[in-house]
Design a protein around this motif. Structure first.
Motif, PDB file in Angstrom:
ATOM      1  N   ASP A 116     -23.841 -22.387   7.638  1.00  0.00           N
ATOM      2  CA  ASP A 116     -24.735 -23.715   6.704  1.00  0.00           C
ATOM      3  C   ASP A 116     -25.450 -24.545   7.769  1.00  0.00           C
ATOM      4  O   ASP A 116     -24.952 -25.166   8.727  1.00  0.00           O
ATOM      5  CB  ASP A 116     -23.359 -24.274   6.215  1.00  0.00           C
ATOM      6  N   HIS A 117     -26.612 -24.326   7.542  1.00  0.00           N
ATOM      7  CA  HIS A 117     -27.545 -24.939   8.507  1.00  0.00           C
ATOM      8  C   HIS A 117     -27.380 -26.503   8.243  1.00  0.00           C
ATOM      9  O   HIS A 117     -27.444 -27.312   7.299  1.00  0.00           O
ATOM     10  CB  HIS A 117     -29.105 -24.802   7.869  1.00  0.00           C
ATOM     11  N   GLY A 118     -27.195 -27.345   9.280  1.00  0.00           N
ATOM     12  CA  GLY A 118     -27.071 -28.712   9.337  1.00  0.00           C
ATOM     13  C   GLY A 118     -25.568 -29.249   9.384  1.00  0.00           C
ATOM     14  O   GLY A 118     -25.175 -30.463   9.554  1.00  0.00           O
ATOM     15  N   SER A 119     -24.603 -28.383   9.002  1.00  0.00           N
ATOM     16  CA  SER A 119     -23.322 -28.892   9.295  1.00  0.00           C
ATOM     17  C   SER A 119     -22.383 -27.811   9.878  1.00  0.00           C
ATOM     18  O   SER A 119     -20.959 -28.318  10.023  1.00  0.00           O
ATOM     19  CB  SER A 119     -22.665 -28.792   7.650  1.00  0.00           C
ATOM     20  N   GLU A 120     -22.996 -26.659  10.213  1.00  0.00           N
ATOM     21  CA  GLU A 120     -21.820 -25.763  10.823  1.00  0.00           C
ATOM     22  C   GLU A 120     -22.489 -25.633  12.491  1.00  0.00           C
ATOM     23  O   GLU A 120     -23.666 -25.457  12.539  1.00  0.00           O
ATOM     24  CB  GLU A 120     -21.736 -24.512  10.154  1.00  0.00           C
ATOM     25  N   GLY A 121     -21.760 -25.232  13.498  1.00  0.00           N
ATOM     26  CA  GLY A 121     -22.257 -24.926  14.898  1.00  0.00           C
ATOM     27  C   GLY A 121     -21.911 -23.512  14.961  1.00  0.00           C
ATOM     28  O   GLY A 121     -21.702 -22.609  13.807  1.00  0.00           O
ATOM     29  N   THR A 122     -22.109 -23.111  16.360  1.00  0.00           N
ATOM     30  CA  THR A 122     -22.071 -21.865  16.754  1.00  0.00           C
ATOM     31  C   THR A 122     -20.968 -21.678  18.119  1.00  0.00           C
ATOM     32  O   THR A 122     -21.279 -22.373  18.998  1.00  0.00           O
ATOM     33  CB  THR A 122     -23.315 -21.255  17.269  1.00  0.00           C
ATOM     34  N   ARG A 123     -20.041 -21.027  17.920  1.00  0.00           N
ATOM     35  CA  ARG A 123     -19.169 -20.611  19.002  1.00  0.00           C
ATOM     36  C   ARG A 123     -19.575 -19.249  19.721  1.00  0.00           C
ATOM     37  O   ARG A 123     -19.535 -18.272  18.814  1.00  0.00           O
ATOM     38  CB  ARG A 123     -17.690 -20.523  18.579  1.00  0.00           C
ATOM     39  N   GLY A 124     -20.008 -19.106  20.887  1.00  0.00           N
ATOM     40  CA  GLY A 124     -20.511 -17.931  21.430  1.00  0.00           C
ATOM     41  C   GLY A 124     -19.305 -17.218  21.866  1.00  0.00           C
ATOM     42  O   GLY A 124     -18.334 -17.647  22.715  1.00  0.00           O
ATOM     43  N   LEU A 125     -19.271 -15.863  21.491  1.00  0.00           N
ATOM     44  CA  LEU A 125     -18.227 -14.964  21.866  1.00  0.00           C
ATOM     45  C   LEU A 125     -18.915 -13.962  23.020  1.00  0.00           C
ATOM     46  O   LEU A 125     -19.348 -13.081  22.281  1.00  0.00           O
ATOM     47  CB  LEU A 125     -17.473 -14.415  20.688  1.00  0.00           C
ATOM     48  N   LEU A 126     -18.342 -13.941  24.007  1.00  0.00           N
ATOM     49  CA  LEU A 126     -18.956 -13.174  24.968  1.00  0.00           C
ATOM     50  C   LEU A 126     -18.440 -11.623  24.972  1.00  0.00           C
ATOM     51  O   LEU A 126     -17.220 -11.612  24.500  1.00  0.00           O
ATOM     52  CB  LEU A 126     -18.617 -13.565  26.441  1.00  0.00           C
ATOM     53  N   ASP A 127     -19.235 -10.747  24.862  1.00  0.00           N
ATOM     54  CA  ASP A 127     -18.900  -9.237  24.416  1.00  0.00           C
ATOM     55  C   ASP A 127     -18.097  -8.820  25.928  1.00  0.00           C
ATOM     56  O   ASP A 127     -18.545  -8.884  27.058  1.00  0.00           O
ATOM     57  CB  ASP A 127     -20.002  -8.243  24.487  1.00  0.00           C
ATOM     58  N   GLY A 128     -16.559  -8.544  25.697  1.00  0.00           N
ATOM     59  CA  GLY A 128     -15.788  -8.408  26.657  1.00  0.00           C
ATOM     60  C   GLY A 128     -16.313  -7.217  27.603  1.00  0.00           C
ATOM     61  O   GLY A 128     -16.061  -7.345  28.979  1.00  0.00           O
ATOM     62  N   ARG A 129     -16.935  -6.090  27.137  1.00  0.00           N
ATOM     63  CA  ARG A 129     -17.274  -5.102  27.832  1.00  0.00           C
ATOM     64  C   ARG A 129     -18.373  -5.434  28.947  1.00  0.00           C
ATOM     65  O   ARG A 129     -18.400  -4.849  29.905  1.00  0.00           O
ATOM     66  CB  ARG A 129     -17.781  -3.961  26.832  1.00  0.00           C
ATOM     67  N   LYS A 130     -19.342  -6.308  28.261  1.00  0.00           N
ATOM     68  CA  LYS A 130     -20.502  -6.651  29.175  1.00  0.00           C
ATOM     69  C   LYS A 130     -19.779  -7.677  30.484  1.00  0.00           C
ATOM     70  O   LYS A 130     -20.349  -7.594  31.421  1.00  0.00           O
ATOM     71  CB  LYS A 130     -21.367  -7.291  28.576  1.00  0.00           C
ATOM     72  N   VAL A 131     -18.999  -8.308  30.077  1.00  0.00           N
ATOM     73  CA  VAL A 131     -18.315  -9.304  30.972  1.00  0.00           C
ATOM     74  C   VAL A 131     -17.544  -8.292  32.157  1.00  0.00           C
ATOM     75  O   VAL A 131     -17.776  -8.541  33.467  1.00  0.00           O
ATOM     76  CB  VAL A 131     -17.073 -10.315  30.411  1.00  0.00           C
ATOM     77  N   ASN A 132     -16.730  -7.544  31.494  1.00  0.00           N
ATOM     78  CA  ASN A 132     -16.332  -6.597  32.420  1.00  0.00           C
ATOM     79  C   ASN A 132     -17.072  -5.700  33.568  1.00  0.00           C
ATOM     80  O   ASN A 132     -16.775  -5.347  34.600  1.00  0.00           O
ATOM     81  CB  ASN A 132     -15.194  -5.750  31.840  1.00  0.00           C
ATOM     82  N   ALA A 133     -18.047  -5.435  32.964  1.00  0.00           N
ATOM     83  CA  ALA A 133     -19.039  -4.668  33.517  1.00  0.00           C
ATOM     84  C   ALA A 133     -19.952  -5.658  34.646  1.00  0.00           C
ATOM     85  O   ALA A 133     -21.060  -5.143  35.309  1.00  0.00           O
ATOM     86  CB  ALA A 133     -20.018  -3.896  32.746  1.00  0.00           C
ATOM     87  N   ASP A 134     -19.774  -7.074  34.630  1.00  0.00           N
ATOM     88  CA  ASP A 134     -20.625  -7.793  35.458  1.00  0.00           C
ATOM     89  C   ASP A 134     -22.003  -7.758  35.348  1.00  0.00           C
ATOM     90  O   ASP A 134     -22.947  -7.911  36.194  1.00  0.00           O
ATOM     91  CB  ASP A 134     -20.278  -7.555  36.920  1.00  0.00           C
TER      92      ASP A 134
END
Length: 335
Positions: A182-200
């Motif tokens: 909802d534009h103007g009333s909701e935000g964004t929580r970034g969820l990192l892709d664990g596969r990419k994190v584990n692959a550095d």
């Protein structure tokens, strides 16, 4: 004449010993590092909602002061006043700097630039140089005044064969679809892709906590081969501690891909649909963009263990919204 020569010498010394030196024509600003790495990044602003004209000078100073890049920031300029006017869609002076650029960081929305400016953009793409693109860059261009322009294929809703969806779809991987949150009333929580994190993955180096007060964009099936690094989950309100909205599925909010244009070389792209001025109060979002710059420039091995993204000087971002930009500013006001 001697006094003039002394003054010019003093200005030259100032430009080479301080972080920033504004160009004399005051249509853009260039930041010179004290101990540079030889790379030049051109940051192109020009959106009328999310305050790219505030974001990009702040990022440029970080890239120059902390990481040794020469940076040049371009703006949407009202040619009658010489002032920054984000809703002036037909003029971004200084795009010729792309000729010497090693990387372009792009943050524009619905621009319709004249041919003598677009040719530098086209040349940049043909050479396959890397791009880091933010938020509204998925809908960077819209040629309505001159639909017969040879650059109209870049338009957001282009149906030109081979350029369906325009620059956003064909180069970045997606064009503008809709607001998912909802534009103007909701935000964004970034969820990192664990596969990419584990692959550095270098772009995620040191990144762990991203929340932004702008909402999630809707994204369809990304064009071509891509690598999704971060997914966006809508938050119920525009505060960092607000719960996520589990009724809405996640959407890609950061990804990489390669692009190429006809008769052109292949180039690397990082795109994120996050990125308003207030979003960049989040330290890890700033780190994400800096990391992406290193990755795009094939400098991932040079990433510091602790990537410094401390803001240089004051940064008091304006909340996003149309017609809410600060009037009367010139590029040199950001130096």
């Amino acid at each position: 004449m001697q006094k003039i020569a002394i003054l010019l010498a003093a200005l030259t010394l100032l430009c080479t010993t301080q972080i920033a030196c504004a160009q004399q024509n005051d249509s853009w600003i260039t930041f010179e590092p004290d101990d540079g790495n030889g790379k030049h990044i051109v940051l192109v602003s020009g959106d009328d909602e999310y305050r790219s004209e505030e974001v990009l000078p702040m990022l440029a100073k970080i890239l120059t002061e902390h990481h040794g890049f020469k940076t040049t920031v371009l703006f949407a300029i009202d040619p009658e006043t010489g002032e920054i006017k984000p809703d002036h869609q037909t003029n971004i002076p200084g795009l010729e700097h792309l000729q010497s650029a090693d990387l372009m960081i792009l943050f524009t929305r619905f621009r319709e630039l004249p041919d003598d400016q677009m040719i530098y953009f086209e040349e940049y793409l043909r050479e396959g140089k890397p791009i880091v693109a933010m938020r509204t860059s998925t809908h960077a261009f819209r040629f309505e005044r001159n639909p017969d322009s040879r650059f109209a294929k870049y338009s957001t809703w282009s149906d030109t064969e081979g350029w369906e969806g325009g620059f956003g779809r064909q180069i970045l991987g997606e064009t503008w679809i809709n607001h998912h949150g909802d534009h103007g009333s909701e935000g964004t929580r970034g969820l990192l892709d664990g596969r990419k994190v584990n692959a550095d993955h270098p772009i995620l180096h040191g990144v762990s906590d991203i929340w932004t007060p702008t909402n999630v964009y809707e994204v369809g099936e990304l064009e071509g081969e891509n690598e999704i690094l971060i997914w966006g989950q809508s938050t119920s309100e525009k505060t960092a501690d607000s719960p996520v909205n589990w009724e809405k599925p996640v959407m890609p909010v950061a990804w990489t891909r390669e692009y190429s244009v006809e008769n052109g070389a292949a180039g690397k792209v990082f795109t994120t649909t996050m990125g308003s001025a207030v979003d960049f109060e989040n330290e890890d979002l700033r780190r994400l963009i800096v990391n992406a710059g290193y990755w795009a420039l094939e400098m991932a091995d040079d990433l510091p263990e602790d990537v410094n993204v401390d803001i240089i000087g004051e940064y008091n971002p304006t909340m996003y919204g149309f017609d809410d930009f600060i009037e009367g500013l010139r590029p040199s006001d950001y130096k």
